[in-house]
Design a protein around this motif. Structure first.
Motif, PDB file in Angstrom:
ATOM      1  N   ARG A   1      48.600  26.002  -6.237  1.00 24.60           N
ATOM      2  CA  ARG A   1      48.433  26.904  -5.088  1.00 24.60           C
ATOM      3  C   ARG A   1      49.788  27.460  -4.659  1.00 24.60           C
ATOM      4  O   ARG A   1      49.936  28.657  -4.390  1.00 24.60           O
ATOM      5  CB  ARG A   1      47.769  26.159  -3.938  1.00 24.60           C
ATOM      6  N   SER A   2      50.801  26.601  -4.614  1.00 22.49           N
ATOM      7  CA  SER A   2      52.143  27.050  -4.239  1.00 22.49           C
ATOM      8  C   SER A   2      52.688  28.056  -5.239  1.00 22.49           C
ATOM      9  O   SER A   2      53.301  29.062  -4.865  1.00 22.49           O
ATOM     10  CB  SER A   2      53.095  25.848  -4.153  1.00 22.49           C
ATOM     11  N   LYS A   3      52.463  27.784  -6.516  1.00 21.54           N
ATOM     12  CA  LYS A   3      52.930  28.697  -7.554  1.00 21.54           C
ATOM     13  C   LYS A   3      52.239  30.052  -7.436  1.00 21.54           C
ATOM     14  O   LYS A   3      52.872  31.100  -7.588  1.00 21.54           O
ATOM     15  CB  LYS A   3      52.697  28.109  -8.941  1.00 21.54           C
ATOM     16  N   ALA A   4      50.952  30.040  -7.143  1.00 21.02           N
ATOM     17  CA  ALA A   4      50.215  31.297  -6.991  1.00 21.02           C
ATOM     18  C   ALA A   4      50.773  32.104  -5.820  1.00 21.02           C
ATOM     19  O   ALA A   4      50.906  33.337  -5.911  1.00 21.02           O
ATOM     20  CB  ALA A   4      48.728  31.017  -6.787  1.00 21.02           C
ATOM     21  N   LEU A   5      51.113  31.430  -4.725  1.00 21.48           N
ATOM     22  CA  LEU A   5      51.705  32.132  -3.580  1.00 21.48           C
ATOM     23  C   LEU A   5      53.062  32.721  -3.954  1.00 21.48           C
ATOM     24  O   LEU A   5      53.374  33.858  -3.595  1.00 21.48           O
ATOM     25  CB  LEU A   5      51.853  31.174  -2.397  1.00 21.48           C
ATOM     26  N   ALA A   6      53.875  31.950  -4.683  1.00 21.58           N
ATOM     27  CA  ALA A   6      55.192  32.447  -5.107  1.00 21.58           C
ATOM     28  C   ALA A   6      55.041  33.615  -6.075  1.00 21.58           C
ATOM     29  O   ALA A   6      55.767  34.614  -5.975  1.00 21.58           O
ATOM     30  CB  ALA A   6      55.988  31.321  -5.757  1.00 21.58           C
ATOM     31  N   ASP A   7      54.094  33.517  -6.998  1.00 24.80           N
ATOM     32  CA  ASP A   7      53.862  34.607  -7.946  1.00 24.80           C
ATOM     33  C   ASP A   7      53.414  35.878  -7.227  1.00 24.80           C
ATOM     34  O   ASP A   7      53.792  36.987  -7.616  1.00 24.80           O
ATOM     35  CB  ASP A   7      52.810  34.204  -8.987  1.00 24.80           C
ATOM     36  N   ALA A   8      52.622  35.724  -6.172  1.00 29.01           N
ATOM     37  CA  ALA A   8      52.137  36.883  -5.414  1.00 29.01           C
ATOM     38  C   ALA A   8      53.292  37.604  -4.717  1.00 29.01           C
ATOM     39  O   ALA A   8      53.210  38.804  -4.462  1.00 29.01           O
ATOM     40  CB  ALA A   8      51.093  36.446  -4.393  1.00 29.01           C
ATOM     41  N   MET A   9      54.368  36.873  -4.421  1.00 27.88           N
ATOM     42  CA  MET A   9      55.533  37.489  -3.772  1.00 27.88           C
ATOM     43  C   MET A   9      56.314  38.352  -4.746  1.00 27.88           C
ATOM     44  O   MET A   9      57.074  39.232  -4.329  1.00 27.88           O
ATOM     45  CB  MET A   9      56.453  36.410  -3.199  1.00 27.88           C
ATOM     46  N   GLY A  10      56.153  38.111  -6.013  1.00 22.15           N
ATOM     47  CA  GLY A  10      56.875  38.901  -7.015  1.00 22.15           C
ATOM     48  C   GLY A  10      58.201  38.269  -7.377  1.00 22.15           C
ATOM     49  O   GLY A  10      58.638  37.282  -6.793  1.00 22.15           O
ATOM     50  N   ARG A  11      58.851  38.866  -8.350  1.00 19.94           N
ATOM     51  CA  ARG A  11      60.141  38.355  -8.828  1.00 19.94           C
ATOM     52  C   ARG A  11      61.223  38.611  -7.798  1.00 19.94           C
ATOM     53  O   ARG A  11      61.215  39.607  -7.095  1.00 19.94           O
ATOM     54  CB  ARG A  11      60.513  39.027 -10.134  1.00 19.94           C
ATOM     55  N   GLY A  12      62.174  37.699  -7.753  1.00 21.68           N
ATOM     56  CA  GLY A  12      63.315  37.868  -6.865  1.00 21.68           C
ATOM     57  C   GLY A  12      64.301  38.868  -7.451  1.00 21.68           C
ATOM     58  O   GLY A  12      64.259  39.208  -8.631  1.00 21.68           O
TER      59      GLY A  12
END
Length: 81
Positions: A53-64
């Protein structure tokens, strides 16, 4: 949306929680109890599922931005200190 407690046992439980937690209202007591139960249920989930779930949220934010300079940004927050 309203939540009506029609079961006398549930009403008594809500009142006891309200009294023991010193909540002002049954609504406040029920809200607090539900939040605590939800937090416990989330903690009980397998670590793999929580991390997914955390990874999905980070992926939704896009690349830094690889060119972002965190030190310069942090320094700018301090101003002329």
């Amino acid at each position: 949306m309203a939540l009506f407690i029609r079961d006398p046992e549930v009403d008594a439980l809500a009142e006891e929680v309200r009294r023991l937690t010193k909540a002002r209202t049954k609504t406040e007591a029920v809200r607090s109890a539900l939040k605590a139960q939800l937090a416990e249920a989330r903690r009980a989930q397998p670590l793999r599922k929580r991390l997914a779930r955390s990874k999905a949220l980070a992926d939704a934010m896009g690349r830094g931005d690889p060119d972002f300079d965190m030190k310069a940004f942090t320094d700018s927050l301090w101003g002329d200190a």
